[in-house]
Motif scaffolding. Structure first.
Motif, PDB file in Angstrom:
ATOM      1  N   GLN A  50       0.823  -1.206   0.000  1.00 41.35           N
ATOM      2  CA  GLN A  50       0.000   0.000   0.000  1.00 41.35           C
ATOM      3  C   GLN A  50       0.863   1.265   0.000  1.00 41.35           C
ATOM      4  OE1 GLN A  50      -3.093  -0.009   3.021  1.00 41.35           O
ATOM      5  NE2 GLN A  50      -3.125  -2.254   3.046  1.00 41.35           N
ATOM      6  N   LEU A  51       1.894   1.275   0.823  1.00 40.88           N
ATOM      7  CA  LEU A  51       2.757   2.445   0.887  1.00 40.88           C
ATOM      8  C   LEU A  51       3.540   2.622  -0.404  1.00 40.88           C
ATOM      9  CD1 LEU A  51       4.069   2.175   4.566  1.00 40.88           C
ATOM     10  CD2 LEU A  51       2.266   3.659   3.675  1.00 40.88           C
ATOM     11  N   THR A  52       3.961   1.515  -0.994  1.00 42.56           N
ATOM     12  CA  THR A  52       4.684   1.612  -2.264  1.00 42.56           C
ATOM     13  C   THR A  52       3.782   2.165  -3.350  1.00 42.56           C
ATOM     14  OG1 THR A  52       6.097  -0.244  -1.643  1.00 42.56           O
ATOM     15  CG2 THR A  52       6.012   0.341  -3.961  1.00 42.56           C
ATOM     16  N   GLY A  53       2.535   1.705  -3.363  1.00 40.41           N
ATOM     17  CA  GLY A  53       1.588   2.222  -4.353  1.00 40.41           C
ATOM     18  C   GLY A  53       1.296   3.694  -4.124  1.00 40.41           C
ATOM     19  N   ALA A  54       1.183   4.106  -2.869  1.00 42.66           N
ATOM     20  CA  ALA A  54       0.937   5.512  -2.585  1.00 42.66           C
ATOM     21  C   ALA A  54       2.102   6.375  -3.045  1.00 42.66           C
ATOM     22  CB  ALA A  54       0.702   5.704  -1.087  1.00 42.66           C
ATOM     23  N   ALA A  55       3.330   5.892  -2.834  1.00 42.51           N
ATOM     24  CA  ALA A  55       4.497   6.655  -3.266  1.00 42.51           C
ATOM     25  C   ALA A  55       4.550   6.759  -4.778  1.00 42.51           C
ATOM     26  CB  ALA A  55       5.774   5.991  -2.734  1.00 42.51           C
ATOM     27  N   GLU A  56       4.197   5.669  -5.459  1.00 42.54           N
ATOM     28  CA  GLU A  56       4.238   5.681  -6.916  1.00 42.54           C
ATOM     29  C   GLU A  56       3.143   6.582  -7.476  1.00 42.54           C
ATOM     30  OE1 GLU A  56       4.469   2.407 -10.558  1.00 42.54           O
ATOM     31  OE2 GLU A  56       4.373   1.775  -8.459  1.00 42.54           O
TER      32      GLU A  56
END
Length: 995
Positions: A50-56
């Motif tokens: 989830q955090l990786t997707g938010a950063a992307e």
């Protein structure tokens, strides 16, 4: 963690985290996407995605932002996987304290490692004799291995009941078989690891701990404060971003709203994960201060080294241990992290030879707030939150048996032993009291379970108790406001209630906080004025718990403080009370109170002025002791100062002697300070030997001085001391005689230089002359030479008008300048229009000359009178302001002498003033008729043969001898008049000589 960081939907949460990371800046990024063990998956895999997707989605690519976000999760994963259980805390946090109580009752560890200076260990048992809050203190006045300009060094660690460290300490001390080990660096290492930069302006050395405010009411003095779990953003921009989006005013309010309140009701695993996450966030988003980072990492290496040493030495199962540290250090990424970390070479330096003294001092909520930069009232609000949470959760906090102000809550658990069914049953029973909302796992799992995702995304839950609590606050604040002079009513209570809810809604909060209530109360009750000493914000702090102030019990005091309490017992007062108490001493009727009186005077000298204040009675040189005394005592309010005196000695007399000896041995000590120390030793100590030692030091300092800046103080004090000894002793002490002889020669040597030195003021030169003239008779009897003074005055050639007047005055005292010559010089000054603007300076010198030549007072009055009589208004009126300013600035203490002389000279009534003739005008009588010529004979032959004797006598009488061309004295009217007026002298002289 931006606007509402702990209570948003998952999508909003991702956006807010991105905003916070952006506020920190790319330079704050630190760490990789994996932890030190290479963990890239596990219980937090979903949260990582989830955090990786938010950063992307936010930045267009994972990059540094993705590394930071996933690094936060990696830090949480790493801390939770550690076999030695890590308990992250925040200093004075009720949520941390509540989680600590629950975990201790559930796990019942046999060893607790606590992040606190390891040399504070012996102090912990003394907490039983205190009323919280108090502070552990280490104090050092004599430094070895540290810069001398840092002295004295003082370190404090405040302890409150609503803190996790106090709960851990109470559990360990009250549960048999539990060992408490302090693992943080010693207080000596705190200062060892500081940069060796010179201090400026008396400030404390810069540390990574918070420093105290200078307010004496803070109770901590200028000590350096140590706190467990300093959680605050390192970037000012990040803190500003959080406060702005959180719609709060200061950091304490943000922390209470978005961390404390949500975590109070959270389970243990959720609490740990959230605290480590916050610690990791602030650790990664911090300024690139390599030096400060190195100190933080060295602390972590130090603590893990100490824990591994203890585990290896005792062989205890690390599963039965608990490591309590700040959340910032729980997210550590040093190589030494963990009990299984490879052994590395981290050398712990030895302590310096500095002797540290330890004790407990009183503390308070306001002192802690000032020490660590918290908002006023935040610690009191935390204490109120703690009481509410304990009542709601139904847990029984731990407390030390016999401690004042608390109810002991000993753990109902057996001594720790091997894990078994009996221990498991006891743990279950203890944990059952934690309430349904405190369900915890029986042991820390090897693979952490993700509690962050659900906690951060769940909506806030309203509590019916909050509305009832708010209603109670509103009613109580109106009642309290009425007692303090506010015209408040029931309508104001309703307005405060509605405004609190309105402010909470405007700030995006689910329920009003104490800070919302404060703002609403100020708006609705205070309005535009404060009728009394307390404003509404202060009343709200009192309502929510007030500024609780701790005290140190008798048994925990140092020997000096206990001795003071014992010696003041005859007064019959409660010295531990913080109120001001009146002590009445009838020394004539009760001689047994004389020792208490002497002790009070000594405490008056050593403690702050308000601690021991005399109302009636005084102690000065040359005055007898008072038969009755009255004192206002507030020793309990200044208990910290009394305790710190105990670090310097075991008795008040010893401390006083050390203070006086240090004052005369200081690098900036002068003869004046040494004489002041002599006075204090005479007044407060019964030790002639010690007085002689201080006096000998005063002689050394006077002889070594190269300036005369302290000459007025030296003159004033030595006169007072000489008068004291002449009235009380049969002869002067040897040091007094030596001081007079050394001072006479010393000031004679410096006098010519002082007259021409622009840096030396007129007051200092006048004091030098005052010393030389007023003590001349004593100095001559002790072997000094008057010719040295005469030569010094003759060699003085000042150019400043005031100093020139001093030279003339000194000449009149020595007999080289007559009053007639001095009067003529002043008349010439008044008649010279070019000199008139500088005449006030001459007059200032004459006024200063009253110090060495008091008999000059009538002449100064004469000069002033002539100036007012002769000068025209256009000259006199512009000159008056300069005259007044000069007298006020340079001779303020001598003007009363001048006024008294003027009152003696001038008449006291207006009719008498009309017929008044000044004495200096009445003295000039009409010229006498010329005397008859002396007939020739033996007397005339004598005068002609020895004219030098006649000239000398005429000079002493103020007349000028004029001889005729033939050398006949009879043709001189002055000599003839002299012979006629005094024939017997001439006849006797002729009989002695063969004429």
């Amino acid at each position: 963690m931006g606007g509402l960081p702990l209570r948003r939907s998952r999508g909003d949460r991702d956006a807010v985290v991105s905003e916070v990371v952006t506020a920190g800046g790319p330079s704050a990024a630190g760490g990789a996407t994996e932890d030190a063990d290479g963990v890239a998956s596990g219980g937090f895999a979903s949260l990582r995605e989830q955090l990786t997707g938010a950063a992307e989605a936010f930045a267009g690519s994972r990059g540094d932002l993705g590394g930071i976000l996933t690094g936060l999760v990696d830090d949480v994963d790493r801390a939770l996987r550690e076999p030695l259980e890590i308990f992250p805390v925040c200093h004075h946090s009720p949520a941390s304290a509540l989680a600590m109580v629950r975990r201790l009752r559930q796990k019942q560890p046999s060893v607790i490692y606590l992040e606190l200076c390891e040399d504070f260990q012996p102090l912990l048992t003394e907490l039983r004799n205190c009323t919280l809050p108090v502070a552990l203190q280490a104090f050092a006045s004599e430094l070895h291995g540290h810069p001398q300009d840092w002295a004295p060094l003082s370190v404090v660690a405040p302890i409150t009941a609503a803190s996790a460290e106090y709960q851990a300490i109470s559990y360990a001390l009250e549960t048999p078989g539990v060992e408490l080990v302090l693992v943080d660096r010693s207080t000596d290492h705190v200062f060892q690891w500081l940069p060796r930069e010179p201090r400026t302006g008396g400030a404390e050395p810069a540390t990574d701990e918070a420093e105290s405010a200078t307010d004496e009411a803070g109770l901590h003095g200028d000590a350096v404060g140590l706190e467990i779990g300093d959680l605050r953003p390192g970037f000012a921009e990040l803190e500003e971003h959080l406060l702005h989006h959180g719609k709060v005013r200061h950091w304490s309010e943000w922390w209470d709203q978005y961390v404390e309140q949500p975590l109070v009701g959270a389970d243990y695993d959720t609490y740990r994960q959230v605290m480590v996450l916050i610690g990791s966030l602030f650790r990664r988003l911090r300024p690139s201060d390599a030096e400060k980072l190195d100190r933080d990492e060295d602390r972590e290496r130090f603590m893990w080294t100490r824990m591994r040493e203890h585990l290896a030495r005792t062989g205890i199962d690390r599963g039965r241990a608990l490591y309590v540290c700040g959340a910032f250090h729980a997210a550590s990424r040093v190589e030494e992290f963990g009990s299984d970390a490879p052994v590395t070479e981290f050398t712990i330096s030895d302590r310096t030879p500095t002797k540290w003294l330890y004790g407990l001092i009183p503390s308070s909520h306001s002192a802690i707030e000032a020490q660590f930069g918290l908002a006023p009232g935040s610690v009191s609000i935390a204490a109120a939150t703690w009481k509410k949470a304990v009542t709601k959760a139904g847990v029984k906090p731990f407390a030390l048996t016999g401690q004042r102000g608390t109810s002991a809550g000993r753990a109902a658990a057996p001594a720790p032993g091997p894990a078994g069914s009996g221990r498991r049953a006891a743990g279950a029973g203890a944990g059952a009291g934690a309430g349904a909302g405190a369900a915890m796992l029986p042991a820390t799992p090897s693979v952490p379970v993700d509690r962050l995702s659900g906690f951060l995304s769940q909506p806030p839950q309203l509590d019916d108790r909050d509305e009832a609590e708010l209603l109670g606050w509103c009613v109580d604040i109106v009642r309290l406001a009425r007692k303090n002079g506010y015209l408040s009513s029931t309508a104001d209570a309703i307005a405060v209630f509605e405004t609190s809810i309105l402010l909470a809604g405007m700030r995006g909060r689910a329920r009003p906080t104490p800070y919302d209530f404060q703002d609403a109360a100020v708006t609705c009750i205070e309005k535009d004025g404060v009728p009394g000493r307390r404003d509404v914000r202060r009343l709200c702090e009192i309502l929510l718990g007030g500024d609780r102030i701790g005290s140190v019990g008798y048994d925990a005091l140092p020997p000096l403080a206990r001795d003071v309490y014992d010696r003041l017992k005859p007064l019959g007062l409660d010295l531990e009370s913080r109120t001001i108490q009146r002590a009445l001493l009838d020394l004539a009727g009760r001689p047994d109170l004389a020792p208490a009186s002497r002790l009070l005077w000594r405490l008056r000298y050593l403690l702050p002025a308000d601690a021991v204040r005399p109302i009636m009675g005084e102690r000065r040189l040359g005055e007898t002791a008072s038969l009755q005394e009255s004192w206002d005592l507030a020793i309990g309010r200044y208990q910290r100062s009394l305790i710190e005196l105990g670090y310097e000695g075991v008795a008040i007399e010893q401390v006083l002697e050390q203070r006086l000896r240090q004052s005369v041995r200081a690098t900036d000590a002068t003869a004046a300070t040494a004489l002041a120390a002599v006075e204090d030793a005479i007044l407060y100590l019964d030790s002639p030997t010690f007085v002689a030692e201080l006096g000998a030091r005063a002689v050394e300092l006077l002889e070594a001085e190269r300036t005369v800046d302290d000459a007025p103080a030296v003159l004033r004090r030595i006169r007072r001391l000489l008068a004291h000894y002449r009235a009380t002793e049969p002869e002067l002490p040897a040091w007094c005689e030596q001081f007079v002889t050394v001072g006479y020669a010393h000031y004679c040597t410096l006098l010519p230089t002082a007259f021409i030195d622009e840096q030396t003021g007129v007051r200092q030169v006048a004091a030098m002359l005052g010393f030389l003239f007023s003590l001349e008779s004593l100095a001559l009897t002790l072997g000094c030479d008057r010719a040295q003074l005469e030569l010094a005055v003759q060699q003085s050639h000042p150019e400043v008008p005031a100093k020139l007047a001093l030279v003339w005055a000194a000449g009149t005292q020595l007999g080289t300048v007559t009053r007639v010559e001095l009067r003529a010089r002043c008349d010439d000054l008044l008649d010279n229009p070019l000199v008139l603007p500088a005449f006030p300076q001459y007059l200032s010198g004459f006024v200063q000359a009253l110090e060495p030549v008091p008999s000059l007072a009538p002449f100064v009055v004469e000069v002033l009178s002539k100036a007012f009589a002769r000068l025209p208004d256009p000259v006199l009126l512009p000159w008056l302001p300069s005259l007044i300013t000069t007298l006020r600035e340079q001779a303020g203490e001598l003007v009363p002498t001048l006024v008294r002389e003027a009152g003696r000279t001038f008449p006291g009534t207006l009719p008498a003033l009309d017929a008044f003739v000044p004495p200096w005008e009445a003295a000039s009588a009409p010229a006498a008729a010329p005397a008859a010529a002396v007939p020739a004979g033996p007397i005339a032959d004598l005068l002609t043969t020895h004219p030098a004797a006649t000239d000398a006598i005429a000079t002493l009488l103020g007349v000028e001898a004029v001889w005729s061309e033939s050398g006949d004295a009879g043709s001189s009217p002055e000599v003839a008049a002299l012979l006629t007026a005094h024939p017997a002298a001439a006849t006797a002289l002729a009989a002695l000589l063969p004429v």
